[in-house]
Design a protein around this motif. Structure first.
Motif, PDB file in Angstrom:
ATOM      1  N   CYS A 113      43.345  44.582  39.649  1.00 60.64           N
ATOM      2  CA  CYS A 113      42.607  43.801  38.656  1.00 60.64           C
ATOM      3  C   CYS A 113      43.530  42.801  37.969  1.00 60.64           C
ATOM      4  O   CYS A 113      44.744  42.978  37.943  1.00 60.64           O
ATOM      5  CB  CYS A 113      41.989  44.710  37.584  1.00 60.64           C
TER       6      CYS A 113
ATOM      7  N   THR B 153      36.795  44.044  33.833  1.00 64.81           N
ATOM      8  CA  THR B 153      38.119  44.548  34.211  1.00 64.81           C
ATOM      9  C   THR B 153      38.292  45.989  33.745  1.00 64.81           C
ATOM     10  O   THR B 153      38.774  46.849  34.492  1.00 64.81           O
ATOM     11  CB  THR B 153      39.212  43.662  33.603  1.00 64.81           C
TER      12      THR B 153
ATOM     13  N   TYR C  12      47.373  46.241  37.666  1.00 69.08           N
ATOM     14  CA  TYR C  12      46.806  45.243  36.764  1.00 69.08           C
ATOM     15  C   TYR C  12      47.827  44.155  36.465  1.00 69.08           C
ATOM     16  O   TYR C  12      48.978  44.423  36.121  1.00 69.08           O
ATOM     17  CB  TYR C  12      46.366  45.900  35.456  1.00 69.08           C
TER      18      TYR C  12
ATOM     19  N   ILE D 100      46.015  52.123  33.678  1.00 66.71           N
ATOM     20  CA  ILE D 100      46.862  51.321  34.560  1.00 66.71           C
ATOM     21  C   ILE D 100      48.018  52.155  35.096  1.00 66.71           C
ATOM     22  O   ILE D 100      48.754  52.775  34.329  1.00 66.71           O
ATOM     23  CB  ILE D 100      47.425  50.098  33.787  1.00 66.71           C
TER      24      ILE D 100
END
Length: 241
Positions: A138, A147, A163, A181
């Motif tokens: 993302c 997101t 990310y 993340i």
């Protein structure tokens, strides 16, 4: 071949003008070359991943507009091996990025007009498509809520989440999904802004300790990159790996 990498992000048509130098405010100069290319941070990541994978292993979630740019974009992107079946067509213009590049020193100026990208919402994410995924990638240029949802679905599916905070989000938005993340890949400016630090060493440390991100990679242009990995114990204390 089963899908292994799922990318959620933007698709922009790059409109690139190459000039002797960047024009001054209010100035008109003659360019020397013009190109149209596939842009958008999400599509770029998907295309690069597809070039390193077997056909059908990379799928892109995103949106184009119902215009000629959208039709052209999907035709060209499919040639890279990216699975485009999850890309939505919106009642909007396709995202565009007019870019001026100086042939003198390589500097550039970019204006991104998101168009359909900002109409790609969390409702457009097909949750079943996350099942069995190995990696979810993302970035920004799409709504923050989309997101956030993609990272949440990636984590729930057992995938590794990557990310890239570009363009750099507001810190309060970042804090709503940072714990989802696994790998944060930021440039120097983004790392400093998100961490509130004054140097890269402190930024990496702060991003790992405050936001509980195990792997932080900071790209440094021609100087390479900075990387440090941590693992977390059950009581959430950070230990060097």
């Amino acid at each position: 071949m089963s899908v292994k990498i799922l990318v959620v992000g933007s698709l922009n048509v790059d409109q690139i003008a190459y000039c002797p130098r960047l024009p001054l405010p209010g100035e008109t100069i003659l360019g020397e070359k013009y190109e149209t290319g596939l842009g958008g941070k999400g599509a770029n990541q998907a295309a690069q991943a597809a070039l390193l994978s077997s056909p059908g292993e990379v799928v892109l979630f995103g949106a184009v507009g119902n215009d000629k740019n959208g039709i052209w974009y999907l035709e060209e992107l499919a040639k890279t091996g990216v699975d485009c079946s999850k890309i939505k067509t919106k009642e909007s213009s396709t995202g565009v990025a007019p870019i001026t590049v100086s042939m003198e020193n390589g500097e550039n100026s970019i204006v991104v007009v998101p168009g359909a990208n900002m109409l790609f919402t969390e409702e457009d994410l097909d949750e079943k498509s996350f099942e069995g995924i190995k990696i979810v990638v993302c970035q920004n240029e799409i709504p923050v809520c989309t997101t956030r949802k993609a990272l949440e679905l990636g984590r729930l599916s057992g995938a590794q989440t990557i990310y890239s905070p570009a363009p750099c989000p507001k810190r309060e938005d970042f804090e709503t999904f940072c714990e989802k993340i696994d790998y944060l890949i930021a440039n120097e400016t983004e790392a400093l802004q998100l961490s509130g630090s004054e140097n890269i060493s402190e930024a990496v440390e702060a991003l790992q300790k405050k936001y509980k991100i195990k792997n932080v990679i900071v790209t440094l242009g021609s100087d390479g990159f900075a990387f440090k990995k941590y693992f977390f114990s059950k009581n959430c204390k950070i230990k060097s790996f």
